[in-house]
Design a protein around this motif. Structure first.
Motif, short mmCIF file in Angstrom:
data_model
loop_
_atom_site.label_atom_id
_atom_site.label_comp_id
_atom_site.label_asym_id
_atom_site.label_seq_id
_atom_site.Cartn_x
_atom_site.Cartn_y
_atom_site.Cartn_z
N GLY A 165 0.82 -1.19 0.00
CA GLY A 165 0.00 0.00 0.00
C GLY A 165 0.85 1.24 0.00
O GLY A 165 0.98 1.94 -0.98
N TRP A 200 -4.69 -12.59 0.10
CA TRP A 200 -4.94 -11.20 0.52
C TRP A 200 -4.51 -11.03 1.96
O TRP A 200 -4.31 -11.99 2.71
N ARG A 204 -5.72 -4.52 2.00
CA ARG A 204 -5.45 -4.49 0.56
C ARG A 204 -6.25 -5.56 -0.18
O ARG A 204 -6.49 -6.64 0.33
N HIS A 207 -3.50 -8.48 -5.25
CA HIS A 207 -2.70 -7.75 -6.23
C HIS A 207 -1.31 -8.36 -6.40
O HIS A 207 -0.87 -9.17 -5.59
N ASP A 263 -10.32 -0.84 -2.40
CA ASP A 263 -8.87 -0.70 -2.33
C ASP A 263 -8.44 0.76 -2.54
O ASP A 263 -9.00 1.47 -3.38
#
Length: 306
Positions: A165, A200, A204, A207, A263
């Motif tokens: 992040g 995950w 967040r 990704h 997000d």
């Protein structure tokens, strides 16, 4: 031939008539030929116009796609410089098989960016980053006496981790390097990685991180010099994530999941923002997922994400 028919040679008048008939017939043929040529010419002209229009539309479409730069994002604290030159980054990690197909193009010229170094790194199925297991906050695994596929326990408390992040870079706390790798693009600007579908962690959405380096040098120790012209993240649509959450070990995660729309890094712009195109069997995602995307970058610029 009957007896009443004349046997005398045909006269000049007859020859003139024959000649005239031949000319008329020939002229008719010529007219037909010219007419046919005209038709062919008109057809060719129409085809050329259609081809030109199609090419123009295609060029316009290509230009529109090409001139959109892929969104730049933060590097996050868990980046480790390109020291693992490999395409298979799995290292026996459990999870849904993932084939990541990437293409890098110059967003201004639309030309493929060959020989660029592409980094990818992401957390494992339960949210842990290699090299930073003590920092990253994965959901852990379910106790051995828990029903299969049933999440147990409470989500971790405290501030969401900065992994992926924001926050400054952190030095690795372990020697592990799973789910990380660097490889070069081919002459078509393409590179493929083999990994597992990411899990995950708190704060967040699912990704993958990426960097694209140019103007450096490939050595036995890795990729040295040059600069990062792109730092970004790839994202997965909600349908695929929900399906993955039904498969072990993802199903044992106890971490509250952040959706794609929640997000804070994904800019909701689809492919430009890093949203991957996915192919998989919706009835059995556990068989594997193929994810692809084209990144439009500015090779002369520096975007290191820090």
């Amino acid at each position: 031939m009957t007896g009443n028919e004349s046997t005398k040679p045909e006269g000049p008048q007859h020859k003139r008539n024959m000649t005239r008939r031949k000319v008329v017939v020939a002229g008719g043929a010529a007219v037909v030929a010219v007419g046919g040529a005209g038709a062919l010419a008109m057809t060719a002209s129409a085809d050329e116009a259609a081809d030109t229009a199609a090419a123009s539309a295609s060029a316009s479409s290509t230009a529109e796609t090409c001139y959109k730069l892929t969104s730049e994002t933060t590097e996050g604290p868990y980046y480790i410089d390109a020291d693992k030159l490999r395409q298979d980054i799995t290292e026996d990690n459990e999870g849904i098989p993932l084939t990541l197909q990437l293409k890098v193009i110059d967003a201004e010229t639309c030309k493929p960016l060959a020989n660029a170094a592409v980094d990818v790194w992401h957390c494992d199925a339960l949210g842990l980053y290699s090299g930073y297991e003590s920092f990253s906050q994965g959901g852990g695994t379910a106790p051995t006496d828990a029903p299969t596929g049933t999440p147990t326990g409470e989500p971790p408390t405290g501030e969401p981790p900065a992994g992926g992040g924001g926050g400054g870079h952190e030095e690795p706390t372990s020697d592990t390097r799973y789910l990380r790798g660097t490889w070069k693009t081919d002459k078509k600007g393409c590179v493929t990685f083999t990994s597992v579908f990411p899990g995950w962690y708190q704060g967040r959405t699912v990704h993958i991180h990426t960097k694209v380096h140019v103007d450096g040098e490939w050595t036995d120790a890795g990729y040295e010099g040059g600069h990062a012209c792109h730092t970004g993240q790839f994202f997965f649509d909600e349908e695929s994530v929900l399906l993955s959450a039904e498969v072990e070990p993802y199903s044992t995660s106890t971490t509250t999941r952040t959706t794609l729309t929640e997000d804070t890094i994904y800019d909701q712009s689809g492919t430009t923002g890093g949203l991957l195109k996915l192919k998989y069997n919706k009835k059995n995602i556990a068989k594997g997922v193929t994810a692809s995307i084209t990144m439009g970058v500015s090779p002369d610029e520096t975007n290191d994400g820090t």
